[in-house]
Design an enzyme around this catalytic site. Structure first.
Site, short mmCIF file in Angstrom:
data_model
loop_
_atom_site.label_atom_id
_atom_site.label_comp_id
_atom_site.label_asym_id
_atom_site.label_seq_id
_atom_site.Cartn_x
_atom_site.Cartn_y
_atom_site.Cartn_z
N ASP A 83 0.85 -1.19 0.00
CA ASP A 83 0.00 0.00 0.00
C ASP A 83 0.89 1.25 0.00
O ASP A 83 1.85 1.34 0.78
CB ASP A 83 -0.87 -0.05 1.27
CG ASP A 83 -1.99 0.97 1.27
OD1 ASP A 83 -2.40 1.41 0.18
OD2 ASP A 83 -2.48 1.30 2.37
N HIS A 84 0.60 2.20 -0.86
CA HIS A 84 1.31 3.49 -0.91
C HIS A 84 2.83 3.35 -0.92
O HIS A 84 3.53 3.95 -0.08
CB HIS A 84 0.89 4.40 0.26
CG HIS A 84 -0.53 4.86 0.16
ND1 HIS A 84 -0.93 5.85 -0.72
CD2 HIS A 84 -1.66 4.45 0.78
CE1 HIS A 84 -2.24 6.03 -0.61
NE2 HIS A 84 -2.71 5.17 0.28
N GLU A 142 -1.45 6.14 -8.82
CA GLU A 142 -2.45 7.09 -8.31
C GLU A 142 -2.34 8.41 -9.06
O GLU A 142 -1.25 8.96 -9.21
CB GLU A 142 -2.29 7.34 -6.81
CG GLU A 142 -3.23 8.43 -6.31
CD GLU A 142 -3.46 8.46 -4.81
OE1 GLU A 142 -3.49 7.38 -4.20
OE2 GLU A 142 -3.60 9.57 -4.27
N GLY A 199 -8.22 7.79 7.25
CA GLY A 199 -8.53 8.05 8.65
C GLY A 199 -10.03 8.18 8.91
O GLY A 199 -10.86 7.99 8.02
N ILE A 276 -9.68 -0.28 2.71
CA ILE A 276 -10.32 -0.14 4.03
C ILE A 276 -9.32 -0.49 5.12
O ILE A 276 -8.84 -1.62 5.19
CB ILE A 276 -11.57 -1.06 4.13
CG1 ILE A 276 -12.59 -0.68 3.05
CG2 ILE A 276 -12.18 -0.99 5.53
CD1 ILE A 276 -13.82 -1.58 3.00
P1 13P Z 1 -9.32 4.35 5.34
O1 13P Z 1 -8.50 5.18 6.27
O2 13P Z 1 -10.55 5.07 4.90
O3 13P Z 1 -9.63 3.01 5.86
O4 13P Z 1 -8.45 4.14 3.99
C1 13P Z 1 -7.45 3.18 3.92
C2 13P Z 1 -6.61 3.31 2.70
O5 13P Z 1 -6.95 4.00 1.74
C3 13P Z 1 -5.34 2.58 2.68
O6 13P Z 1 -4.59 2.85 1.54
O1 G3H Z 2 -2.52 4.47 3.89
C1 G3H Z 2 -3.16 4.43 4.91
C2 G3H Z 2 -3.41 3.18 5.65
O2 G3H Z 2 -4.50 3.40 6.53
C3 G3H Z 2 -2.18 2.70 6.37
O3 G3H Z 2 -1.94 3.41 7.52
O4 G3H Z 2 0.50 4.01 7.39
O5 G3H Z 2 -0.74 3.98 9.58
O6 G3H Z 2 -0.19 1.85 8.41
P1 G3H Z 2 -0.49 3.32 8.28
ZN ZN Z 3 -4.69 4.78 0.73
#
Ligand code: 13P
Ligand code: G3H
Ligand code: ZN
Length: 359
Positions: A83-84, A142, A199, A276
């Site tokens: 993720d990201h 993205e 968040g 999510i």
């Molecule tokens: P939420 O904070 O809405 O759950 O989003 C999570 C998300 O986009 C992780 O990449």
């Molecule tokens: O990208 C957002 C996700 O909710 C992950 O959050 O970086 O705190 O693990 P985090």
């Molecule tokens: Zn995200």
């Protein structure tokens, strides 16, 4: 061994008109609960780890855990997604640890705080896609910056997310630019900006089209009907979870998330991956607070974790069912990453842009 790539999973989802939730994890309990929900309703799964999760849990621990989850649930296709990702190194080291998919988030610079230029985004995302495809892994890019259409602010939180004010057009993905971006980068999935943010504090009221721009998703899908769209910041922040947290000593101010029916609308218009994390955190945190309040003498971590896992399992199952993911695991015949690599090399998995342009 049921490790699936994001590309294969989302191709299946598109063909059959469903969406797949992508749940974030940091620990074993979350992994077990998500997989148990999937097993109970025959859903394929996307589990994703942020950079924060990787440093919290340790890459080796995460990798072994994913291996264990596929062994415990051999019939459930499991996509393991970064993720990201903030740069090439993050994405490639994830693949090295067994991830089948990465997000190269070039909407922000590598500091994950500063909004990047379009040219920077295209260049780094194309580079990562080229390298990932060599080994058959999938790539999500993205376009547009996550942030609030209500306040015009980025969503800086815990060291991640754009800082400060953003222009309205940065907060909404431009459909024409999306066509250009997908063509140039060859990403397998495209995350878009439409007013959602990470968040719990997304909206101060139940969102309407002014602050949650689902019409932008529809416009992008019109131009890119074969591109898999991704919604970030898609927790619904359910009222009942806010109430449980606050009933047991929490002090969450009233807030609103992305209504599940809006996500269902997105799924009808090309959204295939729905991120999510916050809802999962809230489901577990509510149970931690309840057990701590109701059992002030309790100190066995399992007494806290077990109800938290049950609450997470129920939440995940609900999303699998609402998004139409349920019932599809057993219909998928997983293609190995090596075979996916051959297909990319042969040009068989080029972005669905050719079809999109002809449409
Ligand atoms: P939420 O904070 O809405 O759950 O989003 C999570 C998300 O986009 C992780 O990449
Ligand atoms: O990208 C957002 C996700 O909710 C992950 O959050 O970086 O705190 O693990 P985090
Ligand atoms: Zn995200």
């Amino acid at each position: 061994m049921a490790r699936i790539t994001l590309r294969q999973l989302l191709d299946h989802a598109a063909e059959h008109g469903y969406g797949v939730p992508a749940f974030n994890i940091n620990n074993m309990e979350q992994g077990l609960a998500i997989m148990e929900a999937a097993r109970a309703c025959d859903a394929p799964v996307i589990i994703q780890a942020s950079r924060g999760a990787r440093s919290y849990a340790n890459d080796i621990m995460l990798a072994k855990m994913m291996e264990a989850l596929t062994e415990i649930h051999p019939t459930i296709p499991l996509c393991i997604h970064q993720d990201h990702g903030n740069n090439e190194a993050t994405c490639l080291s994830a693949i090295r640890h067994g991830f089948t998919s990465v997000m190269m988030d070039g909407s922000l610079m590598a500091d994950a705080k500063t909004a990047a230029s379009y040219d920077y985004n295209v260049a780094i995302t194309e580079r990562v896609a080229r390298m990932a495809h060599w080994v058959g892994a999938s790539v999500e890019g993205e376009l547009g910056v996550l942030g609030s259409l209500e306040t015009g602010q980025g969503e800086a939180e815990d060291g991640h997310g754009a800082e400060g004010a953003l222009a309205h057009d940065q907060l909404l993905t431009d459909p024409d630019q999306a066509v250009d971006f997908v063509t140039a980068t060859r990403v397998d999935a495209l995350a878009i900006a439409c007013g959602t943010s990470h968040g719990a504090y997304k909206f101060t009221r139940k969102p309407d089209g002014d602050i949650l721009a689902m019409q932008v998703i529809e416009a992008i899908h019109e131009k890119l009907p074969n591109t898999h769209l991704v919604m970030h910041g898609s927790s619904s922040v359910p009222q009942e979870l806010q109430d449980i947290i606050n009933k047991y000593g929490g002090e969450m101010p009233q807030t609103f998330g992305v209504p599940v029916e809006e996500i269902e609308r997105g799924i009808r218009h090309g959204v295939r991956k729905v991120n999510i994390d916050t809802d999962c955190r809230m489901a577990m945190a509510g149970q931690f607070r309840r057990v701590a309040t109701q059992g002030p003498r309790e100190f066995d971590p399992r007494k806290f974790l077990k109800p938290a896992m049950d609450a997470l399992r129920d939440l995940c199952r609900d999303r699998f069912e609402r998004f139409g993911t349920a019932g599809n695991a057993s219909k998928i015949k997983v293609i190995a990453m090596d075979e996916m690599a051959k297909r990319y090399a042969a040009g068989k998995l080029d972005p669905q842009i050719a079809t999109a342009k002809a449409a």
